[in-house]
Design a protein around this motif. Sequence first.
Motif, short mmCIF file in Angstrom:
data_model
loop_
_atom_site.label_atom_id
_atom_site.label_comp_id
_atom_site.label_asym_id
_atom_site.label_seq_id
_atom_site.Cartn_x
_atom_site.Cartn_y
_atom_site.Cartn_z
N GLY A 207 8.74 4.58 -7.11
CA GLY A 207 7.89 5.74 -7.40
C GLY A 207 7.67 5.90 -8.90
O GLY A 207 6.54 6.12 -9.36
N ARG A 208 8.75 5.74 -9.66
CA ARG A 208 8.63 5.88 -11.12
C ARG A 208 7.80 4.74 -11.72
O ARG A 208 7.05 4.95 -12.67
CB ARG A 208 10.02 5.94 -11.76
N LEU A 209 7.92 3.56 -11.12
CA LEU A 209 7.10 2.44 -11.58
C LEU A 209 5.62 2.76 -11.35
O LEU A 209 4.78 2.53 -12.23
CB LEU A 209 7.49 1.16 -10.81
N ILE A 210 5.30 3.30 -10.18
CA ILE A 210 3.91 3.64 -9.87
C ILE A 210 3.39 4.69 -10.86
O ILE A 210 2.24 4.65 -11.28
CB ILE A 210 3.76 4.16 -8.41
N LEU B 89 1.64 -11.82 2.29
CA LEU B 89 0.89 -12.14 1.07
C LEU B 89 0.13 -13.47 1.20
O LEU B 89 -0.91 -13.65 0.59
CB LEU B 89 1.83 -12.19 -0.15
N ARG B 90 0.66 -14.34 2.03
CA ARG B 90 -0.05 -15.61 2.26
C ARG B 90 -1.26 -15.39 3.18
O ARG B 90 -2.24 -16.12 3.11
CB ARG B 90 0.88 -16.65 2.90
N GLN B 91 -1.18 -14.36 4.03
CA GLN B 91 -2.24 -14.13 5.01
C GLN B 91 -3.45 -13.38 4.46
O GLN B 91 -4.52 -13.41 5.06
CB GLN B 91 -1.69 -13.33 6.20
N ILE B 92 -3.25 -12.64 3.38
CA ILE B 92 -4.35 -11.83 2.85
C ILE B 92 -4.81 -12.42 1.52
O ILE B 92 -4.04 -13.11 0.85
CB ILE B 92 -3.92 -10.36 2.63
N SER B 93 -6.07 -12.15 1.15
CA SER B 93 -6.50 -12.72 -0.13
C SER B 93 -6.34 -11.72 -1.28
O SER B 93 -6.36 -12.11 -2.44
CB SER B 93 -7.91 -13.28 -0.06
N TRP B 94 -6.15 -10.43 -0.95
CA TRP B 94 -5.78 -9.45 -1.99
C TRP B 94 -4.35 -9.76 -2.45
O TRP B 94 -3.47 -9.94 -1.61
CB TRP B 94 -5.83 -8.04 -1.40
N GLN B 95 -4.14 -9.83 -3.75
CA GLN B 95 -2.78 -10.00 -4.25
C GLN B 95 -2.39 -8.71 -4.98
O GLN B 95 -2.85 -8.48 -6.11
CB GLN B 95 -2.67 -11.22 -5.16
N PRO B 96 -1.59 -7.86 -4.33
CA PRO B 96 -1.23 -6.59 -4.97
C PRO B 96 -0.54 -6.83 -6.31
O PRO B 96 0.21 -7.79 -6.46
CB PRO B 96 -0.27 -5.93 -3.97
N GLN B 97 -0.80 -5.93 -7.26
CA GLN B 97 -0.19 -6.10 -8.60
C GLN B 97 1.31 -5.88 -8.55
O GLN B 97 2.06 -6.50 -9.28
CB GLN B 97 -0.81 -5.10 -9.57
N TYR B 98 1.73 -4.94 -7.71
CA TYR B 98 3.16 -4.63 -7.58
C TYR B 98 3.52 -4.65 -6.10
O TYR B 98 2.76 -4.13 -5.28
CB TYR B 98 3.49 -3.26 -8.19
N VAL C 290 -1.56 2.92 -3.50
CA VAL C 290 -0.34 2.30 -2.97
C VAL C 290 -0.50 2.21 -1.46
O VAL C 290 -0.91 3.19 -0.82
CB VAL C 290 0.91 3.16 -3.27
N ILE C 291 -0.18 1.04 -0.90
CA ILE C 291 -0.21 0.88 0.56
C ILE C 291 1.21 0.59 1.03
O ILE C 291 1.89 -0.28 0.48
CB ILE C 291 -1.14 -0.29 0.98
N VAL D 167 -8.51 -0.96 -9.41
CA VAL D 167 -7.57 0.03 -9.98
C VAL D 167 -6.14 -0.55 -9.90
O VAL D 167 -5.91 -1.49 -9.13
CB VAL D 167 -7.61 1.37 -9.20
N PRO D 168 -5.19 0.01 -10.66
CA PRO D 168 -3.80 -0.42 -10.48
C PRO D 168 -3.39 -0.22 -9.02
O PRO D 168 -3.70 0.82 -8.42
CB PRO D 168 -3.01 0.51 -11.42
N ASN D 169 -2.72 -1.22 -8.45
CA ASN D 169 -2.46 -1.16 -7.01
C ASN D 169 -1.10 -1.75 -6.65
O ASN D 169 -0.55 -2.57 -7.39
CB ASN D 169 -3.59 -1.89 -6.26
N ALA D 170 -0.59 -1.31 -5.50
CA ALA D 170 0.75 -1.78 -5.08
C ALA D 170 0.83 -1.78 -3.55
O ALA D 170 0.10 -1.04 -2.88
CB ALA D 170 1.82 -0.88 -5.66
N PHE D 171 1.74 -2.60 -3.05
CA PHE D 171 1.97 -2.68 -1.60
C PHE D 171 3.48 -2.73 -1.36
O PHE D 171 4.21 -3.40 -2.10
CB PHE D 171 1.32 -3.94 -1.03
N PHE D 172 3.93 -2.02 -0.30
CA PHE D 172 5.33 -2.23 0.10
C PHE D 172 5.44 -2.36 1.61
O PHE D 172 4.65 -1.80 2.37
CB PHE D 172 6.26 -1.14 -0.44
N SER D 173 6.43 -3.15 2.02
CA SER D 173 6.70 -3.39 3.43
C SER D 173 8.04 -2.77 3.81
O SER D 173 8.98 -2.76 3.01
CB SER D 173 6.74 -4.91 3.69
#
Length: 175
Positions: free
Chosen positions: A169-172, A110-119, A53-54, A81-87
Amino acid sequence: MANILIVYSTTDGHTLRICERIKEILEKEGHEIALVAITDKEDFDPQRFEKVVIGASIRYGKHRPAVYDFIRRNQKQLESVPNAFFSVNVVARKPEKNQPASNPYLQKFLRQISWQPQYVAVFAGKINYPIYTFWDRQIIRFIMWITGGPTDPEAVVEFTDWKKVDDFGRLIAEI
Ligand SMILES: Cc1cc2nc3c(=O)[nH]c(=O)nc-3n(C[C@H](O)[C@H](O)[C@H](O)COP(=O)(O)O)c2cc1C
């Protein structure tokens, strides 16, 4: 039980507090958490962690360059791996801007990076005028004045919806 890495970028510590809350939730579910500040050197090791998670805050319209660097350097590993990002930002205090699809900073990011976080998630941050430098305080007060937020130079206002953080947190825990 999973080993989960939470990486964060913060300036005034609020994103770290959100990460600590997510860590607590995950630990209650029996997971093992490493909480690490984003640096220019540390990389993500998918052999060691089963999820990542980032979390990163906004300052003057942007996430810190170290966040982009970390993602660029580790994109393949993140995707494995399963991954997520929050701002974290204060624009998200507005109901019409507090969802991933409606938050302009997250969308731009999300438009600026090529990684697309799953969550993805967006959390409203905190205004803490007393700790800001003189100019930061004046500028943020001015922006708040324009956008209908707090302008008292002594104000400390936390807009974070902690229930939303707990739900994330529970989702993660489940992914
Ligand atoms: C100097 C400064 C600039 C900021 N710029 C923005 C901004 O452009 N947009 C926004 O929504 N929030 C902005 N914020 C609010 C922060 O995103 C908010 O305070 C957040 O909680 C900071 O998290 P951190 O303590 O983890 O860095 C700014 C805050 C400061 C102090």
